[in-house]
Scaffold this active site. Structure first.
Site, PDB file in Angstrom:
ATOM      1  N   PRO A  77     -13.324   9.485  37.411  1.00  0.00           N
ATOM      2  CG  PRO A  77     -14.493   8.543  35.627  1.00  0.00           C
ATOM      3  CD  PRO A  77     -13.427   8.244  36.637  1.00  0.00           C
ATOM      4  NE  ARG A 134       0.597  27.152  32.531  1.00  0.00           N
ATOM      5  CZ  ARG A 134       0.043  28.144  33.188  1.00  0.00           C
ATOM      6  NH1 ARG A 134      -0.681  27.889  34.255  1.00  0.00           N
ATOM      7  NH2 ARG A 134       0.202  29.377  32.809  1.00  0.00           N
ATOM      8  CD  GLU A 152     -16.481  -1.447  31.703  1.00  0.00           C
ATOM      9  OE1 GLU A 152     -17.398  -0.728  32.147  1.00  0.00           O
ATOM     10  OE2 GLU A 152     -16.015  -1.327  30.558  1.00  0.00           O
ATOM     11  CG  ASP A 208      -1.200  32.164  32.267  1.00  0.00           C
ATOM     12  OD1 ASP A 208      -1.146  32.659  31.136  1.00  0.00           O
ATOM     13  OD2 ASP A 208      -0.291  31.496  32.781  1.00  0.00           O
TER      14      ASP A 208
HETATM   15  C1  4H3 Z   1     -10.525   9.655  34.942  1.00  0.00           C
HETATM   16  C2  4H3 Z   1     -10.364   8.327  34.598  1.00  0.00           C
HETATM   17  C3  4H3 Z   1     -12.145   9.862  33.210  1.00  0.00           C
HETATM   18  C4  4H3 Z   1     -11.420  10.436  34.238  1.00  0.00           C
HETATM   19  C5  4H3 Z   1     -11.139   7.795  33.576  1.00  0.00           C
HETATM   20  C6  4H3 Z   1     -11.613  11.880  34.574  1.00  0.00           C
HETATM   21  C7  4H3 Z   1     -10.741   4.148  33.134  1.00  0.00           C
HETATM   22  C8  4H3 Z   1     -11.071   5.200  35.233  1.00  0.00           C
HETATM   23  C9  4H3 Z   1     -11.796   3.423  33.922  1.00  0.00           C
HETATM   24  C10 4H3 Z   1     -10.474   5.412  33.904  1.00  0.00           C
HETATM   25  C11 4H3 Z   1     -11.464   3.738  35.301  1.00  0.00           C
HETATM   26  C12 4H3 Z   1     -13.195   3.811  33.543  1.00  0.00           C
HETATM   27  N1  4H3 Z   1     -11.989   8.586  32.900  1.00  0.00           N
HETATM   28  N2  4H3 Z   1     -12.763  12.449  34.231  1.00  0.00           N
HETATM   29  N3  4H3 Z   1     -11.089   6.482  33.198  1.00  0.00           N
HETATM   30  O1  4H3 Z   1     -10.747  12.475  35.177  1.00  0.00           O
HETATM   31  O2  4H3 Z   1     -10.376   2.989  35.745  1.00  0.00           O
HETATM   32  O3  4H3 Z   1     -13.856   4.636  34.432  1.00  0.00           O
END
Ligand code: 4H3
Length: 241
Positions: free
Chosen positions: A86, A150, A113, A164
Protein backbone atom coordinates in the site's frame (compact mmCIF):
# COMPACT_ATOMS: atom_id res chain seq x y z
CA UNK A 1 8.54 -11.45 -20.72
CA UNK A 2 9.17 -13.65 -17.69
CA UNK A 3 7.29 -12.99 -14.44
CA UNK A 4 8.16 -14.82 -11.23
CA UNK A 5 5.87 -14.56 -8.20
CA UNK A 6 6.87 -15.24 -4.61
CA UNK A 7 3.86 -16.06 -2.42
CA UNK A 8 2.62 -18.15 0.49
CA UNK A 9 -0.40 -19.11 -1.67
CA UNK A 10 0.78 -20.35 -5.07
CA UNK A 11 -2.65 -21.90 -5.74
CA UNK A 12 -4.10 -18.41 -5.86
CA UNK A 13 -2.48 -17.85 -9.28
CA UNK A 14 -3.60 -21.00 -11.10
CA UNK A 15 -6.91 -19.93 -12.62
CA UNK A 16 -6.08 -16.27 -13.33
CA UNK A 17 -2.79 -17.05 -15.11
CA UNK A 18 -4.25 -20.04 -16.97
CA UNK A 19 -7.41 -18.38 -18.27
CA UNK A 20 -8.42 -16.27 -21.26
CA UNK A 21 -5.97 -13.78 -22.77
CA UNK A 22 -3.20 -14.30 -20.22
CA UNK A 23 -3.55 -18.08 -20.34
CA UNK A 24 -3.33 -17.96 -24.12
CA UNK A 25 -0.31 -15.62 -24.06
CA UNK A 26 1.38 -18.02 -21.68
CA UNK A 27 0.64 -21.03 -23.97
CA UNK A 28 2.05 -19.06 -26.90
CA UNK A 29 5.24 -18.26 -24.95
CA UNK A 30 4.69 -14.49 -24.97
CA UNK A 31 4.48 -14.58 -21.19
CA UNK A 32 6.33 -17.06 -18.99
CA UNK A 33 5.29 -17.48 -15.36
CA UNK A 34 7.05 -19.00 -12.38
CA UNK A 35 5.12 -19.18 -9.11
CA UNK A 36 7.25 -19.90 -6.05
CA UNK A 37 6.02 -21.09 -2.65
CA UNK A 38 7.66 -18.99 0.05
CA UNK A 39 7.02 -21.86 2.47
CA UNK A 40 9.79 -23.82 0.69
CA UNK A 41 12.19 -21.36 2.33
CA UNK A 42 10.49 -21.42 5.75
CA UNK A 43 12.62 -21.83 8.87
CA UNK A 44 12.85 -24.91 11.07
CA UNK A 45 10.71 -27.96 11.39
CA UNK A 46 7.54 -25.86 10.99
CA UNK A 47 8.84 -23.98 7.93
CA UNK A 48 8.04 -20.75 9.75
CA UNK A 49 7.88 -17.56 7.70
CA UNK A 50 6.56 -15.07 10.30
CA UNK A 51 7.05 -13.96 13.88
CA UNK A 52 5.83 -11.41 16.42
CA UNK A 53 6.68 -7.75 15.88
CA UNK A 54 9.57 -6.27 17.87
CA UNK A 55 8.16 -3.48 20.02
CA UNK A 56 4.92 -5.37 20.50
CA UNK A 57 1.54 -5.03 18.89
CA UNK A 58 -0.98 -7.17 17.11
CA UNK A 59 -0.42 -9.60 14.28
CA UNK A 60 2.61 -11.22 12.76
CA UNK A 61 5.41 -9.90 10.57
CA UNK A 62 7.09 -11.80 7.74
CA UNK A 63 10.69 -12.66 8.56
CA UNK A 64 13.37 -11.51 6.14
CA UNK A 65 15.32 -14.80 5.71
CA UNK A 66 12.71 -16.76 3.67
CA UNK A 67 12.00 -13.74 1.48
CA UNK A 68 15.71 -13.15 0.80
CA UNK A 69 16.23 -16.86 0.08
CA UNK A 70 13.34 -16.89 -2.41
CA UNK A 71 14.12 -13.60 -4.14
CA UNK A 72 17.94 -13.54 -4.33
CA UNK A 73 18.20 -16.24 -7.05
CA UNK A 74 15.62 -14.33 -9.12
CA UNK A 75 17.59 -11.11 -8.69
CA UNK A 76 20.77 -12.96 -9.71
CA UNK A 77 18.94 -14.14 -12.84
CA UNK A 78 18.35 -10.50 -13.76
CA UNK A 79 14.83 -9.89 -12.46
CA UNK A 80 13.60 -6.47 -11.42
CA UNK A 81 12.05 -7.06 -8.00
CA UNK A 82 8.67 -5.45 -7.25
CA UNK A 83 6.93 -5.55 -3.86
CA UNK A 84 3.16 -5.04 -3.86
CA UNK A 85 2.51 -2.70 -0.96
CA UNK A 86 0.00 0.00 0.00
CA UNK A 87 2.98 2.38 0.48
CA UNK A 88 4.17 1.84 -3.12
CA UNK A 89 3.98 3.99 -6.22
CA UNK A 90 0.40 4.04 -7.56
CA UNK A 91 -0.25 1.70 -10.48
CA UNK A 92 -1.39 3.53 -13.61
CA UNK A 93 -1.60 2.48 -17.25
CA UNK A 94 1.65 4.43 -17.75
CA UNK A 95 3.46 2.45 -15.03
CA UNK A 96 2.07 -0.85 -16.40
CA UNK A 97 3.34 0.11 -19.85
CA UNK A 98 6.79 0.93 -18.45
CA UNK A 99 7.09 -2.30 -16.44
CA UNK A 100 5.91 -4.32 -19.47
CA UNK A 101 9.13 -3.32 -21.29
CA UNK A 102 11.20 -5.32 -18.77
CA UNK A 103 12.36 -8.81 -19.72
CA UNK A 104 12.11 -10.27 -16.24
CA UNK A 105 10.06 -9.24 -13.21
CA UNK A 106 9.82 -10.83 -9.78
CA UNK A 107 6.70 -9.94 -7.78
CA UNK A 108 6.79 -10.29 -4.00
CA UNK A 109 3.48 -10.80 -2.19
CA UNK A 110 3.22 -10.03 1.51
CA UNK A 111 0.75 -11.47 4.01
CA UNK A 112 -0.07 -10.91 7.71
CA UNK A 113 0.57 -7.42 9.13
CA UNK A 114 3.37 -6.86 6.64
CA UNK A 115 7.01 -7.64 5.94
CA UNK A 116 10.14 -6.98 8.00
CA UNK A 117 11.25 -3.57 6.73
CA UNK A 118 14.72 -4.88 5.83
CA UNK A 119 13.12 -6.68 2.85
CA UNK A 120 12.74 -3.27 1.20
CA UNK A 121 16.53 -3.30 0.69
CA UNK A 122 16.00 -6.31 -1.58
CA UNK A 123 13.33 -4.80 -3.80
CA UNK A 124 13.82 -2.41 -6.71
CA UNK A 125 10.35 -0.90 -6.70
CA UNK A 126 7.17 -0.88 -4.66
CA UNK A 127 3.78 -0.69 -6.35
CA UNK A 128 0.30 -0.10 -4.91
CA UNK A 129 -2.91 -0.74 -6.84
CA UNK A 130 -4.84 1.82 -4.78
CA UNK A 131 -5.46 3.31 -1.38
CA UNK A 132 -6.87 0.30 0.42
CA UNK A 133 -5.37 -2.55 2.40
CA UNK A 134 -5.87 -6.15 1.31
CA UNK A 135 -5.11 -9.34 3.22
CA UNK A 136 -2.24 -10.12 0.87
CA UNK A 137 -0.24 -8.91 -2.11
CA UNK A 138 -1.56 -11.70 -4.39
CA UNK A 139 -4.51 -9.80 -5.88
CA UNK A 140 -2.38 -6.67 -6.46
CA UNK A 141 0.23 -8.89 -8.18
CA UNK A 142 -2.48 -10.33 -10.44
CA UNK A 143 -3.82 -6.86 -11.20
CA UNK A 144 -0.32 -5.70 -12.13
CA UNK A 145 0.27 -8.79 -14.30
CA UNK A 146 -3.03 -8.23 -16.12
CA UNK A 147 -2.42 -4.52 -16.70
CA UNK A 148 1.14 -5.15 -17.95
CA UNK A 149 0.25 -8.12 -20.15
CA UNK A 150 -1.89 -5.92 -22.36
CA UNK A 151 1.26 -3.97 -23.28
CA UNK A 152 3.42 -7.00 -24.08
CA UNK A 153 3.63 -7.12 -27.90
CA UNK A 154 1.31 -9.77 -29.38
CA UNK A 155 -0.80 -10.40 -26.25
CA UNK A 156 -3.72 -8.35 -27.56
CA UNK A 157 -3.98 -6.85 -31.01
CA UNK A 158 -2.78 -3.26 -31.28
CA UNK A 159 -6.03 -2.02 -32.80
CA UNK A 160 -8.13 -3.07 -29.82
CA UNK A 161 -5.61 -1.46 -27.46
CA UNK A 162 -5.55 1.90 -29.23
CA UNK A 163 -9.07 2.95 -28.27
CA UNK A 164 -9.00 1.74 -24.68
CA UNK A 165 -9.62 4.07 -21.79
CA UNK A 166 -6.42 5.99 -20.83
CA UNK A 167 -4.61 5.00 -24.05
CA UNK A 168 -5.07 8.54 -25.36
CA UNK A 169 -5.42 10.07 -21.90
CA UNK A 170 -9.24 9.96 -22.12
CA UNK A 171 -11.97 7.53 -21.16
CA UNK A 172 -13.22 5.19 -23.85
CA UNK A 173 -16.29 6.08 -25.96
CA UNK A 174 -19.51 4.04 -25.49
CA UNK A 175 -19.74 0.75 -27.41
CA UNK A 176 -22.74 -1.18 -28.70
CA UNK A 177 -23.51 -4.50 -30.30
CA UNK A 178 -26.76 -6.25 -31.31
CA UNK A 179 -29.68 -5.77 -30.92
CA UNK A 180 -30.31 -2.35 -32.46
CA UNK A 181 -33.07 -1.70 -29.95
CA UNK A 182 -33.19 -3.18 -26.47
CA UNK A 183 -35.95 -2.41 -23.94
CA UNK A 184 -36.56 0.94 -25.57
CA UNK A 185 -32.86 1.87 -25.66
CA UNK A 186 -31.59 2.43 -29.20
CA UNK A 187 -28.08 2.27 -30.57
CA UNK A 188 -27.10 5.76 -31.85
CA UNK A 189 -28.02 5.96 -35.56
CA UNK A 190 -24.63 7.36 -36.59
CA UNK A 191 -23.11 3.92 -35.93
CA UNK A 192 -25.18 2.43 -38.81
CA UNK A 193 -24.35 5.23 -41.22
CA UNK A 194 -21.25 3.64 -42.72
CA UNK A 195 -19.51 7.04 -42.65
CA UNK A 196 -16.27 6.06 -40.97
CA UNK A 197 -15.02 9.61 -40.55
CA UNK A 198 -18.29 10.65 -38.90
CA UNK A 199 -18.27 7.59 -36.66
CA UNK A 200 -14.72 8.48 -35.61
CA UNK A 201 -15.77 12.08 -34.89
CA UNK A 202 -18.77 10.89 -32.87
CA UNK A 203 -16.59 8.50 -30.86
CA UNK A 204 -14.06 11.22 -30.11
CA UNK A 205 -16.86 13.53 -28.98
CA UNK A 206 -18.38 10.86 -26.69
CA UNK A 207 -14.94 10.09 -25.31
CA UNK A 208 -14.49 13.77 -24.47
CA UNK A 209 -18.02 13.98 -23.05
CA UNK A 210 -17.54 10.98 -20.80
CA UNK A 211 -14.16 12.22 -19.59
CA UNK A 212 -15.57 15.70 -18.90
CA UNK A 213 -18.49 14.24 -16.96
CA UNK A 214 -16.71 11.53 -15.01
CA UNK A 215 -12.99 12.29 -14.87
CA UNK A 216 -12.43 15.98 -15.66
CA UNK A 217 -9.03 15.67 -13.89
CA UNK A 218 -7.79 13.59 -16.86
CA UNK A 219 -8.33 16.43 -19.35
CA UNK A 220 -5.38 18.42 -17.98
CA UNK A 221 -2.95 15.62 -18.94
CA UNK A 222 -4.59 14.48 -22.20
CA UNK A 223 -3.18 15.42 -25.61
CA UNK A 224 -6.02 17.50 -27.08
CA UNK A 225 -6.35 18.97 -30.56
CA UNK A 226 -7.86 22.38 -31.34
CA UNK A 227 -10.96 20.52 -32.59
CA UNK A 228 -11.18 18.69 -29.24
CA UNK A 229 -11.12 22.04 -27.40
CA UNK A 230 -13.97 23.35 -29.53
CA UNK A 231 -16.00 20.21 -28.73
CA UNK A 232 -15.22 20.57 -25.01
CA UNK A 233 -16.36 24.22 -25.06
CA UNK A 234 -19.64 23.10 -26.68
CA UNK A 235 -20.10 20.32 -24.14
CA UNK A 236 -19.40 22.68 -21.24
CA UNK A 237 -21.81 25.27 -22.68
CA UNK A 238 -24.95 23.47 -21.55
CA UNK A 239 -24.73 20.27 -23.49
CA UNK A 240 -26.82 21.18 -26.56
CA UNK A 241 -25.10 19.22 -29.32
C1 4H3 B 1 -0.78 -4.25 -1.52
C2 4H3 B 1 -0.60 -5.19 -0.53
C3 4H3 B 1 -2.83 -3.61 -0.49
C4 4H3 B 1 -1.90 -3.45 -1.51
C5 4H3 B 1 -1.55 -5.29 0.48
C6 4H3 B 1 -2.13 -2.42 -2.57
C7 4H3 B 1 -0.62 -7.66 3.17
C8 4H3 B 1 0.85 -6.02 2.28
C9 4H3 B 1 0.07 -6.92 4.28
C10 4H3 B 1 -0.28 -6.90 1.91
C11 4H3 B 1 1.30 -6.45 3.66
C12 4H3 B 1 -0.76 -5.81 4.86
N1 4H3 B 1 -2.64 -4.51 0.46
N2 4H3 B 1 -2.93 -1.39 -2.28
N3 4H3 B 1 -1.43 -6.16 1.53
O1 4H3 B 1 -1.57 -2.52 -3.64
O2 4H3 B 1 2.23 -7.48 3.54
O3 4H3 B 1 -0.39 -4.53 4.51
Amino acid sequence: MRIDVVTLFPGYFEAPLGTSIIGRASERGLLEFGVHDLRDHGLGRHRSVDDQPYGGGAGMVMRPEPLFAAVEPLKAAGATVVLLDPAGERLTDALARELATLRHLALVCGRYEGIDDRVRALVDREVSIGDYVLTGGELPALVLIDAMSRFVPGVIDDASQAGDSFAGGLLEHPQYTRPESFRGMDVPAILFSGHHAEVDRWRRRESLRRTLERRPDLLAGAPLTDADRVVLDELRGGGED
